[in-house]
Design an enzyme around this catalytic site. Structure first.
Site, mmCIF file in Angstrom:
data_model
loop_
_atom_site.group_PDB
_atom_site.id
_atom_site.type_symbol
_atom_site.label_atom_id
_atom_site.label_comp_id
_atom_site.label_asym_id
_atom_site.label_seq_id
_atom_site.Cartn_x
_atom_site.Cartn_y
_atom_site.Cartn_z
ATOM 1 N N SER A 50 -0.072 -6.135 3.985
ATOM 2 C CA SER A 50 1.351 -6.356 4.291
ATOM 3 C C SER A 50 1.471 -7.253 5.514
ATOM 4 C CB SER A 50 2.026 -5.009 4.576
ATOM 5 O OG SER A 50 1.523 -4.486 5.811
ATOM 6 N N ASP A 82 1.194 -8.194 0.125
ATOM 7 C CA ASP A 82 2.177 -7.188 -0.294
ATOM 8 C C ASP A 82 3.529 -7.511 0.358
ATOM 9 O OD1 ASP A 82 2.987 -4.812 -1.512
ATOM 10 O OD2 ASP A 82 2.436 -3.570 0.220
ATOM 11 N N HIS A 213 5.710 -0.228 -7.499
ATOM 12 C CA HIS A 213 5.531 0.043 -6.064
ATOM 13 C C HIS A 213 5.883 1.511 -5.802
ATOM 14 C CE1 HIS A 213 5.231 -4.045 -4.128
ATOM 15 N NE2 HIS A 213 5.345 -4.332 -5.414
ATOM 16 N N ALA A 215 4.191 4.249 -5.376
ATOM 17 C CA ALA A 215 3.609 5.178 -6.355
ATOM 18 C C ALA A 215 2.766 6.285 -5.730
ATOM 19 C CB ALA A 215 2.798 4.401 -7.382
ATOM 20 N N SER A 216 2.870 6.474 -4.420
ATOM 21 C CA SER A 216 2.193 7.637 -3.830
ATOM 22 C C SER A 216 2.914 8.902 -4.269
ATOM 23 C CB SER A 216 2.208 7.538 -2.298
ATOM 24 O OG SER A 216 1.234 6.616 -1.868
ATOM 25 N N ASP A 258 -0.171 3.418 -0.945
ATOM 26 C CA ASP A 258 -0.478 3.288 0.477
ATOM 27 C C ASP A 258 -0.309 4.641 1.173
ATOM 28 O OD1 ASP A 258 -0.927 2.490 3.042
ATOM 29 O OD2 ASP A 258 0.842 1.237 3.235
ATOM 30 N N SER A 259 0.874 5.234 1.034
ATOM 31 C CA SER A 259 1.178 6.452 1.803
ATOM 32 C C SER A 259 0.172 7.575 1.562
ATOM 33 C CB SER A 259 2.592 6.953 1.469
ATOM 34 O OG SER A 259 3.534 5.981 1.833
HETATM 35 P P1 13P Z 1 3.787 4.194 -1.254
HETATM 36 O O1 13P Z 1 4.543 4.225 0.045
HETATM 37 O O2 13P Z 1 4.402 5.129 -2.254
HETATM 38 O O3 13P Z 1 2.339 4.416 -1.083
HETATM 39 O O4 13P Z 1 3.967 2.709 -1.861
HETATM 40 C C1 13P Z 1 3.177 1.649 -1.394
HETATM 41 C C2 13P Z 1 3.677 0.323 -1.864
HETATM 42 O O5 13P Z 1 4.488 0.189 -2.739
HETATM 43 C C3 13P Z 1 3.104 -0.866 -1.203
HETATM 44 O O6 13P Z 1 3.726 -2.038 -1.644
HETATM 45 O O1 G3H Z 2 5.398 -0.998 0.957
HETATM 46 C C1 G3H Z 2 4.914 -1.004 2.077
HETATM 47 C C2 G3H Z 2 3.488 -0.691 2.304
HETATM 48 O O2 G3H Z 2 3.279 0.711 2.305
HETATM 49 C C3 G3H Z 2 2.992 -1.342 3.550
HETATM 50 O O3 G3H Z 2 3.477 -0.687 4.671
HETATM 51 O O4 G3H Z 2 4.508 -2.522 5.997
HETATM 52 O O5 G3H Z 2 3.841 -0.360 7.078
HETATM 53 O O6 G3H Z 2 2.095 -1.984 6.309
HETATM 54 P P1 G3H Z 2 3.482 -1.439 6.111
HETATM 55 ZN ZN ZN Z 3 5.789 -1.812 -2.121
#
Ligand code: 13P
Ligand code: G3H
Ligand code: ZN
Length: 311
Positions: A50, A82, A213, A215-216, A258-259
């Site tokens: 990101s 991203d 996106h 998808a956690s 990511d989360s």
């Molecule tokens: P989460 O926050 O659900 O992990 O999504 C991550 C994401 O969409 C990154 O682009």
């Molecule tokens: O969708 C966002 C991603 O989880 C990236 O998060 O911008 O905090 O790196 P970040």
């Molecule tokens: Zn995202």
């Protein structure tokens, strides 16, 4: 094998009824945890960065870490931007060795989103890089931008053909009920994805790769561990993994996570310090944190994405 684009990966994923995991990377332990999992399971991989990650770790450090992972694992890995917010960041990543970029014009109106996305596609394709666009807005937090539930909106299937044709994008992120971050839904709610919208998009764009996106799934055991060891996270749940699995069997070829990696890593570090309050060597607490990421990614590859053995 050098870094790859998403083109071949998505073609195989679409035909094979699975999705490729796109995991966010911010430092060496995260890159190692993810790539060790994928290597053990022979899974194709997208490592995504990101704007916040580039600011934190620096573009060169991140690209070199990912290049090291390619050398170490021999896996097909795409290096992806991203949520690119404008043409400039996409250009900088294309010029700097990324093989895939997302231009996120979802906050603009339809025509502006098309114009911006098309401009990125023209530059990217001239440099052999694939592009993800987005239609529809997810709720939650992404790169310091907070989209409230009221401002989020599902993708309108009536718009997808025109968007894809006019922009030339290689994949499309759609909003069908997932949301960014760790505070998605309250326990007791029954979060679902709108498979009907996904199916309608698939009908309008046969064979075209779709991206999910947010998808956690916010596994409760990690939230509990964090809170047990001094954290104060509100109870929250995400879309159940079984729902995401169904989407991966359809047109969804890329699933962003990511989360859940952040939760696994943070739970591990908190647990470690509760047991070893006198330790201060980062290698001691980052080793189990890296293993926690690896276990989480293995679980996602097998139980959500279905891409084990597909590299
Ligand atoms: P989460 O926050 O659900 O992990 O999504 C991550 C994401 O969409 C990154 O682009
Ligand atoms: O969708 C966002 C991603 O989880 C990236 O998060 O911008 O905090 O790196 P970040
Ligand atoms: Zn995202």
């Amino acid at each position: 094998m050098p870094l790859v684009t998403t083109k071949e990966m998505f073609k195989k994923a679409y035909e094979g009824g699975y999705a490729v995991g796109a995991f966010n990377v911010n430092n060496m332990e995260i890159v190692q945890g993810i790539t060790e999992a994928a290597a053990e399971l022979k899974a194709p991989l997208i490592l995504q960065v990101s704007a916040g990650a580039r600011k934190y770790a620096n573009h060169t450090y991140l690209t070199k870490l990912v290049e090291a992972a390619v050398i170490e694992t021999g896996l097909p890995i795409a290096l992806h931007l991203d949520h690119g917010a404008d043409f400039e960041i996409c250009k900088s990543c294309i010029d700097g060795g990324f093989t895939s970029v997302m231009i996120d014009g979802s906050h603009y109106d339809f025509e502006e989103n098309i114009a911006l996305t098309k401009k990125v596609v023209e530059y990217a394709h001239a440099h052999g890089v694939t592009v993800e666009g987005e239609l529809g807005k997810l709720a939650g937090v992404e790169d310091d931008v907070n989209v409230s539930d009221e401002d989020s909106c599902y993708t309108n299937p009536d718009e997808v053909e025109e968007f894809v044709t006019k922009t030339g994008v290689d994949s499309l992120a759609i909003a069908i009920g997932t949301s960014h971050g760790a505070y998605k839904f309250k326990p007791g709610q029954d979060p679902k994805i709108r498979i009907d919208i996904l199916e309608e998009v698939e009908r309008r764009l046969p064979g075209f790769p779709i991206v999910l996106h947010g998808a956690s799934s916010v596994p409760q055991e990690f939230v509990k561990l964090i809170n047990q060891y001094g954290g104060n996270m509100p109870d929250a749940i995400g879309i159940p993994e079984s729902e995401l699995r169904k989407a991966a069997q359809k047109a969804v070829c890329k699933i962003n996570i990511d989360s859940d990696l952040r939760l696994a890593m943070t739970a591990s570090v908190r647990e470690y310090f509760a047991a070893h309050p006198d330790h201060f060597d980062p290698r001691q607490y980052l080793s189990p944190a890296r293993s926690a990421i690896k276990e989480m990614v293995k679980h996602k590859i097998v139980d959500v994405l279905g891409c084990d053995g597909k590299a």
